[in-house]
Motif scaffolding. Sequence first.
Motif, PDB file in Angstrom:
ATOM      1  N   MET A 166       0.818  -1.197   0.000  1.00  0.00           N
ATOM      2  CA  MET A 166       0.000   0.000   0.000  1.00  0.00           C
ATOM      3  C   MET A 166       0.864   1.264   0.000  1.00  0.00           C
ATOM      4  O   MET A 166       0.580   2.199  -0.721  1.00  0.00           O
ATOM      5  CB  MET A 166      -0.927  -0.039   1.219  1.00  0.00           C
ATOM      6  CG  MET A 166      -1.893   1.095   1.264  1.00  0.00           C
ATOM      7  SD  MET A 166      -3.138   0.899   0.000  1.00  0.00           S
ATOM      8  CE  MET A 166      -4.259   2.140   0.474  1.00  0.00           C
ATOM      9  N   VAL A 167       1.922   1.286   0.813  1.00  0.00           N
ATOM     10  CA  VAL A 167       2.813   2.445   0.871  1.00  0.00           C
ATOM     11  C   VAL A 167       3.504   2.647  -0.473  1.00  0.00           C
ATOM     12  O   VAL A 167       3.639   3.765  -0.945  1.00  0.00           O
ATOM     13  CB  VAL A 167       3.851   2.287   2.010  1.00  0.00           C
ATOM     14  CG1 VAL A 167       4.871   3.394   1.953  1.00  0.00           C
ATOM     15  CG2 VAL A 167       3.156   2.239   3.350  1.00  0.00           C
ATOM     16  N   GLU A 168       3.927   1.543  -1.110  1.00  0.00           N
ATOM     17  CA  GLU A 168       4.594   1.638  -2.405  1.00  0.00           C
ATOM     18  C   GLU A 168       3.652   2.238  -3.446  1.00  0.00           C
ATOM     19  O   GLU A 168       4.065   3.060  -4.256  1.00  0.00           O
ATOM     20  CB  GLU A 168       5.076   0.259  -2.855  1.00  0.00           C
ATOM     21  CG  GLU A 168       5.884   0.300  -4.135  1.00  0.00           C
ATOM     22  CD  GLU A 168       6.426  -1.051  -4.510  1.00  0.00           C
ATOM     23  OE1 GLU A 168       6.365  -1.381  -5.703  1.00  0.00           O
ATOM     24  OE2 GLU A 168       6.903  -1.771  -3.616  1.00  0.00           O
ATOM     25  N   ASN A 169       2.388   1.855  -3.439  1.00  0.00           N
ATOM     26  CA  ASN A 169       1.411   2.382  -4.381  1.00  0.00           C
ATOM     27  C   ASN A 169       1.183   3.879  -4.151  1.00  0.00           C
ATOM     28  O   ASN A 169       1.102   4.647  -5.098  1.00  0.00           O
ATOM     29  CB  ASN A 169       0.094   1.612  -4.284  1.00  0.00           C
ATOM     30  CG  ASN A 169      -0.856   1.981  -5.403  1.00  0.00           C
ATOM     31  OD1 ASN A 169      -0.429   2.322  -6.494  1.00  0.00           O
ATOM     32  ND2 ASN A 169      -2.132   1.921  -5.114  1.00  0.00           N
ATOM     33  N   ALA A 170       1.079   4.308  -2.902  1.00  0.00           N
ATOM     34  CA  ALA A 170       0.898   5.724  -2.588  1.00  0.00           C
ATOM     35  C   ALA A 170       2.100   6.532  -3.043  1.00  0.00           C
ATOM     36  O   ALA A 170       1.957   7.635  -3.572  1.00  0.00           O
ATOM     37  CB  ALA A 170       0.665   5.912  -1.090  1.00  0.00           C
ATOM     38  N   GLN A 171       3.299   5.981  -2.850  1.00  0.00           N
ATOM     39  CA  GLN A 171       4.513   6.665  -3.293  1.00  0.00           C
ATOM     40  C   GLN A 171       4.525   6.770  -4.812  1.00  0.00           C
ATOM     41  O   GLN A 171       4.886   7.806  -5.361  1.00  0.00           O
ATOM     42  CB  GLN A 171       5.752   5.929  -2.793  1.00  0.00           C
ATOM     43  CG  GLN A 171       7.041   6.645  -3.143  1.00  0.00           C
ATOM     44  CD  GLN A 171       8.269   5.924  -2.608  1.00  0.00           C
ATOM     45  OE1 GLN A 171       8.207   4.777  -2.211  1.00  0.00           O
ATOM     46  NE2 GLN A 171       9.386   6.629  -2.603  1.00  0.00           N
TER      47      GLN A 171
ATOM     48  N   ILE B 122       1.947   6.922  -6.816  1.00  0.00           N
ATOM     49  CA  ILE B 122       0.956   7.928  -7.216  1.00  0.00           C
ATOM     50  C   ILE B 122       1.514   9.325  -6.987  1.00  0.00           C
ATOM     51  O   ILE B 122       1.396  10.209  -7.851  1.00  0.00           O
ATOM     52  CB  ILE B 122      -0.367   7.718  -6.441  1.00  0.00           C
ATOM     53  CG1 ILE B 122      -1.037   6.429  -6.905  1.00  0.00           C
ATOM     54  CG2 ILE B 122      -1.302   8.911  -6.625  1.00  0.00           C
ATOM     55  CD1 ILE B 122      -2.204   5.994  -6.056  1.00  0.00           C
ATOM     56  N   TRP B 123       2.158   9.536  -5.839  1.00  0.00           N
ATOM     57  CA  TRP B 123       2.746  10.837  -5.535  1.00  0.00           C
ATOM     58  C   TRP B 123       3.839  11.186  -6.543  1.00  0.00           C
ATOM     59  O   TRP B 123       3.908  12.309  -7.037  1.00  0.00           O
ATOM     60  CB  TRP B 123       3.312  10.816  -4.110  1.00  0.00           C
ATOM     61  CG  TRP B 123       3.954  12.107  -3.740  1.00  0.00           C
ATOM     62  CD1 TRP B 123       3.341  13.197  -3.215  1.00  0.00           C
ATOM     63  CD2 TRP B 123       5.329  12.462  -3.899  1.00  0.00           C
ATOM     64  NE1 TRP B 123       4.239  14.214  -3.026  1.00  0.00           N
ATOM     65  CE2 TRP B 123       5.473  13.787  -3.452  1.00  0.00           C
ATOM     66  CE3 TRP B 123       6.454  11.800  -4.385  1.00  0.00           C
ATOM     67  CZ2 TRP B 123       6.688  14.458  -3.461  1.00  0.00           C
ATOM     68  CZ3 TRP B 123       7.669  12.471  -4.394  1.00  0.00           C
ATOM     69  CH2 TRP B 123       7.781  13.781  -3.937  1.00  0.00           C
ATOM     70  N   GLN B 124       4.703  10.231  -6.867  1.00  0.00           N
ATOM     71  CA  GLN B 124       5.790  10.479  -7.811  1.00  0.00           C
ATOM     72  C   GLN B 124       5.242  10.787  -9.197  1.00  0.00           C
ATOM     73  O   GLN B 124       5.722  11.696  -9.882  1.00  0.00           O
ATOM     74  CB  GLN B 124       6.732   9.280  -7.864  1.00  0.00           C
ATOM     75  CG  GLN B 124       7.561   9.126  -6.615  1.00  0.00           C
ATOM     76  CD  GLN B 124       8.371   7.836  -6.600  1.00  0.00           C
ATOM     77  OE1 GLN B 124       8.023   6.863  -7.266  1.00  0.00           O
ATOM     78  NE2 GLN B 124       9.429   7.824  -5.808  1.00  0.00           N
ATOM     79  N   THR B 125       4.241  10.038  -9.624  1.00  0.00           N
ATOM     80  CA  THR B 125       3.636  10.285 -10.930  1.00  0.00           C
ATOM     81  C   THR B 125       3.025  11.679 -10.973  1.00  0.00           C
ATOM     82  O   THR B 125       3.218  12.420 -11.942  1.00  0.00           O
ATOM     83  CB  THR B 125       2.564   9.219 -11.240  1.00  0.00           C
ATOM     84  OG1 THR B 125       3.202   7.939 -11.277  1.00  0.00           O
ATOM     85  CG2 THR B 125       1.870   9.492 -12.553  1.00  0.00           C
ATOM     86  N   ALA B 126       2.324  12.054  -9.931  1.00  0.00           N
ATOM     87  CA  ALA B 126       1.721  13.384  -9.875  1.00  0.00           C
ATOM     88  C   ALA B 126       2.790  14.469  -9.909  1.00  0.00           C
ATOM     89  O   ALA B 126       2.649  15.475 -10.622  1.00  0.00           O
ATOM     90  CB  ALA B 126       0.859  13.518  -8.630  1.00  0.00           C
TER      91      ALA B 126
END
Length: 142
Positions: free
Chosen positions: A1-6, A8-12
């Motif tokens: 879950m943390v990897e997915n949030a990271q 998404i943040w990096q892509t944004a």
Amino acid sequence: MVENAQSIWQTAAILIARLIFTVVFVMAVSFKFMDMGATAGYIAAAGFPFPLFLASCAAILEVLLAIAFLTGALFVPAALAAAVYVIFLGFSFHGPARWAGNQAEFGFFVDHFVFVAGLLFAAVHGPGRVLAVKWASWPDRV
């Protein structure tokens, strides 16, 4: 879950950075198109020959850079070309010879290097994986 949030943040963050680069060059070229004569006059005042030709070349380059940043196409060479262009602009129009007459020119000069740092960072990391045209000859990362 943390990897997915990271992720998404990096892509944004990458997409926002590309949008900022795009907007900066769209604004620059818009001013040129609104009054190419004034841009040519500014170039002539800096001592360059053929100011209208150079203003037109700058406008073409800025359009191409905006397209590259927006689409991600040829992103790495565009970011490197933009970095060289911005350094050239910094020295040519806001360099040390202009600091004595106007201290704000030093701030403008330094701002160019901050922008160059962002462009070089972008060149190293590429356009990201989302909303980026892929070219076989230019990888996402250098």
